[in-house]
Design an enzyme around this catalytic site. Structure first.
Site, PDB file in Angstrom:
ATOM      1  CG  LEU A  67      11.972  28.526 -24.242  1.00 60.15           C
ATOM      2  CD1 LEU A  67      11.518  27.393 -25.166  1.00 60.15           C
ATOM      3  CD2 LEU A  67      10.845  28.925 -23.300  1.00 60.15           C
ATOM      4  CG  ASP A  68      15.196  27.444 -17.680  1.00 62.51           C
ATOM      5  OD1 ASP A  68      15.579  28.624 -17.814  1.00 62.51           O
ATOM      6  OD2 ASP A  68      14.533  27.042 -16.690  1.00 62.51           O
ATOM      7  NE  ARG A  69      22.872  22.970 -23.007  1.00 68.23           N
ATOM      8  CZ  ARG A  69      24.152  23.208 -23.273  1.00 68.23           C
ATOM      9  NH1 ARG A  69      24.820  24.081 -22.548  1.00 68.23           N
ATOM     10  NH2 ARG A  69      24.774  22.585 -24.245  1.00 68.23           N
ATOM     11  CB  VAL A  71      12.611  24.280 -21.279  1.00 71.60           C
ATOM     12  CG1 VAL A  71      11.165  24.556 -21.677  1.00 71.60           C
ATOM     13  CG2 VAL A  71      12.724  24.147 -19.763  1.00 71.60           C
ATOM     14  NE  ARG A 170      13.870  23.720 -14.361  1.00 67.30           N
ATOM     15  CZ  ARG A 170      15.160  23.707 -14.673  1.00 67.30           C
ATOM     16  NH1 ARG A 170      15.668  24.657 -15.476  1.00 67.30           N
ATOM     17  NH2 ARG A 170      15.939  22.761 -14.176  1.00 67.30           N
TER      18      ARG A 170
END
Length: 235
Positions: A67-69, A71, A170
């Site tokens: 997961l993106d930081r 998120v 996103r």
């Protein structure tokens, strides 16, 4: 930033057996280490396992997806190499069903639909650009979405990505619908959130257990922060 210790705050652990460790990742925490040198989720999970099982050496923690930081939400980690190999294969073959919740500043139109783009990653700027037609080295990216309803002054959107591309949800919500995710200034939202997260949460992960073959579903509670409070009505 103060981050919870996974081995002391049990709410972070959604499931654990001999092969899997399922975590509800806080926003702001890397899943895997990068050039920043900040401690990632994988290292915290390893420390948790060494502490819990009193291991004298390193514990195995395999990362099959990220997961993106900024998120939050459910992340599946492997505790054995067999589980990691099979998880990698499932994610690569899109055999894992992922459900995300996102808050947007305005209601997407139409309120339900399918988005297809070709995404091109810029590794230097760490951004992704979406094209509506086949483009160079762009990767075909698909997702389904539906508006669940209004959540305070925001709109709660459920997203089911079919592919798993960097920054996919996103950039597709922003470029495809003109509805950037709340707090996501990188993709067009006007202001950051106070905690510098974005209002994107990996709500649910459905997969077949890599060893027992049991069908499993993991749900991650929403972060306990103000911008998600109104969305709790949709549990």
């Amino acid at each position: 930033m103060n981050r919870p210790n996974l081995w002391s705050e049990r709410k972070e652990i959604l499931f654990e057996d001999n092969h899997l460790l399922i975590i509800n990742k806080p926003a702001g925490l890397l899943v895997q280490g990068d050039a920043t040198g900040d401690e990632p989720l994988s290292a915290k999970a390893e420390e948790y396992l060494r502490f819990k099982y009193k291991k004298p050496g390193a514990a195995f923690v395999g990362v099959a997806h990220r997961l993106d930081r900024p998120v939050s939400g459910v992340v599946a980690l492997a505790k054995t190499s067999k589980a990691l190999s099979r998880l990698n294969e499932m994610f690569r073959d899109n055999k894992v069903h992922k459900t995300y919740w996102a808050l947007t500043g305005k209601c997407p139109e139409p309120t339900t639909g399918h988005l297809t783009h070709w995404l091109v990653k810029d590794p230097i700027r760490n951004t992704t650009k979406a094209y509506t037609e086949r483009h160079g080295q762009g990767l075909k990216s698909d997702l389904d979405y539906q508006v669940l309803g209004q959540a305070g002054s925001r709109w709660l959107v459920q997203v089911n990505p079919i592919t798993g591309r960097p920054h996919q949800i996103r950039v597709q919500l922003s470029s495809g619908l003109g509805t950037p995710i709340v707090g996501d200034v990188k993709y067009g939202f006007l202001a950051p959130l106070p905690d510098v997260s974005i209002a994107l949460h990996a709500r649910q992960l459905e997969l077949q257990h890599p060893v027992t073959k049991e069908e499993m579903c993991f749900k991650a509670p929403l972060p306990d922060v103000a911008h998600w409070e109104a969305a709790e009505a949709y549990y």
